[in-house]
Design an enzyme around this catalytic site. Sequence first.
Site, PDB file in Angstrom:
ATOM      1  NE  ARG A  55      -2.930   0.430   3.300  1.00  0.00           N
ATOM      2  CZ  ARG A  55      -2.399   0.888   4.439  1.00  0.00           C
ATOM      3  NH1 ARG A  55      -1.900   2.114   4.475  1.00  0.00           N
ATOM      4  NH2 ARG A  55      -2.351   0.146   5.513  1.00  0.00           N
ATOM      5  CE1 TYR A 107     -16.077   9.971 -17.736  1.00  0.00           C
ATOM      6  CE2 TYR A 107     -14.886  10.182 -15.670  1.00  0.00           C
ATOM      7  CZ  TYR A 107     -15.676   9.442 -16.534  1.00  0.00           C
ATOM      8  OH  TYR A 107     -16.054   8.177 -16.189  1.00  0.00           O
ATOM      9  CG  ASP A 181      -8.561  15.054 -16.871  1.00  0.00           C
ATOM     10  OD1 ASP A 181      -7.774  14.461 -17.627  1.00  0.00           O
ATOM     11  OD2 ASP A 181      -9.629  14.560 -16.490  1.00  0.00           O
ATOM     12  CE  LYS A 206     -10.968   7.307 -20.624  1.00  0.00           C
ATOM     13  NZ  LYS A 206     -11.048   6.928 -19.215  1.00  0.00           N
TER      14      LYS A 206
HETATM   15  N1  PLP Z   1     -10.624  12.190 -17.083  1.00  0.00           N
HETATM   16  C1  PLP Z   1     -11.189  12.069 -18.281  1.00  0.00           C
HETATM   17  C2  PLP Z   1     -11.043  13.182 -19.272  1.00  0.00           C
HETATM   18  C3  PLP Z   1     -11.915  10.920 -18.602  1.00  0.00           C
HETATM   19  O1  PLP Z   1     -12.514  10.829 -19.790  1.00  0.00           O
HETATM   20  C4  PLP Z   1     -12.016   9.877 -17.652  1.00  0.00           C
HETATM   21  C5  PLP Z   1     -12.746   8.628 -17.958  1.00  0.00           C
HETATM   22  O2  PLP Z   1     -13.374   8.479 -18.973  1.00  0.00           O
HETATM   23  C6  PLP Z   1     -11.413  10.063 -16.417  1.00  0.00           C
HETATM   24  C7  PLP Z   1     -10.707  11.212 -16.161  1.00  0.00           C
HETATM   25  C8  PLP Z   1     -11.549   9.002 -15.357  1.00  0.00           C
HETATM   26  O3  PLP Z   1     -10.664   7.976 -15.539  1.00  0.00           O
HETATM   27  P1  PLP Z   1     -10.951   6.463 -15.052  1.00  0.00           P
HETATM   28  O4  PLP Z   1     -12.100   5.962 -15.852  1.00  0.00           O
HETATM   29  O5  PLP Z   1      -9.652   5.786 -15.309  1.00  0.00           O
HETATM   30  O6  PLP Z   1     -11.281   6.547 -13.604  1.00  0.00           O
END
Ligand code: PLP
Length: 394
Positions: A55, A107, A181, A206
């Site tokens: 952890r 998102y 992000d 992604k």
């Molecule tokens: N940020 C963006 C722009 C996303 O599109 C996503 C998920 O689709 C996330 C963060 C969240 O990531 P995760 O699905 O790996 O938790």
Amino acid sequence: MTIMVDFNSKYSVETELVRVEGNQDQYNASSVPIYQSATFRQNRLDEMGKFDYTRSGNPTRTALQVHLAKLMKAKHCFVTSNGMSALDMILKTCKAGSHIVAGDDLYGGSDRLLNLNIATYGFHVSNVDTCDLAAFEAVLRPDTALVLIESPTNPLIKICDVRAIVKIVREKAKNAVLVMDNTMLSPILCNPLDFGFDIVYESATKFLSGHHDMMGGAIAMRSDELAKAVFFNINACGAGLAPFESFLLLRGIKTMGIRVERAQQNAIELAKFLKSKGFSVNFPGLDPNCKSTVIFNSFARGPGAVMSIHTGSVELSKTLVESTELFEISVSFGSVESLISMPAYMSHASIKKEVRDQRGLPEDLIRISVGIEDIEDLKADFENAITIAKFKKL
Ligand code: PLP
């Protein structure tokens, strides 16, 4: 345990992707081994080794973090179980009751997480169109604790002037932690820490991993203080990425250069093709003369492989989405296979319809993540879907 790396590499990012330096394997294994162990034996009670409990730290995870810190041009990097836990670990560095400014086209899961934190920690969140600099400046307060943006936004693919955002925040909210992000672009195309952001995070699910066979998140920063605060949260709740996932991510990253290059080239062609078919296409750089292209080119090295299109009719959109064969109907993006979705019904369904309407997220919007298939096959597949829709008189 935090990690420290030298981020001034002499090599290009494509070279660095495959050059994993954080591998401390005793046998010099070329591929970082999976240290599938929860605990690590200590030699003596008064002399603790580098790792004690997974952890808190694990050699596979550390190798990945060192590697990613270099790619994300950071001093520290932490990997977490997914992109949302990455954001959660960042948000939890803010005190209860903090004021947070966030984009209004984030998102859907980020929006949901912010709302959960509002309910639990009493955060005050101002959602604003971060492409409208006057509106953005107006919601900033001297005590704003954190600013969260995406650019391009998701799913409308709007471009915010991120350099102007940094300048405004530094003047109006001096103590705010600026967070981007960067999931849409990945470190190959954009390095937000280079133009003044404090923290960059990505969903490693992604482009970073690229095969939709794992979930992960990556958080990078240069400040020792922020690194300490984020690591404290990760260790406290155990959000660190598991050894096997760390291994998969290390493997995926090695091919990210060629994957992103090919997917991006396909996306540019597909965007032009869809525009020629009369759809309104949201994709950076499609119109070289427009202001947002100039802004986009000032912080990114390429448009990436995600676009959205308006068809003008929900029925037409549904038919197109369901009639393509090569584009999998799926949430998410950044994988080797092409994906198609309708955000209002899928990735952004967690945002209430009234709020979606208020923020201008249309029901007919289709989001496309272009993969690495043959572009002629992809265009033919869409052409076929358009013919089916015409046949249905849509
Ligand atoms: N940020 C963006 C722009 C996303 O599109 C996503 C998920 O689709 C996330 C963060 C969240 O990531 P995760 O699905 O790996 O938790």
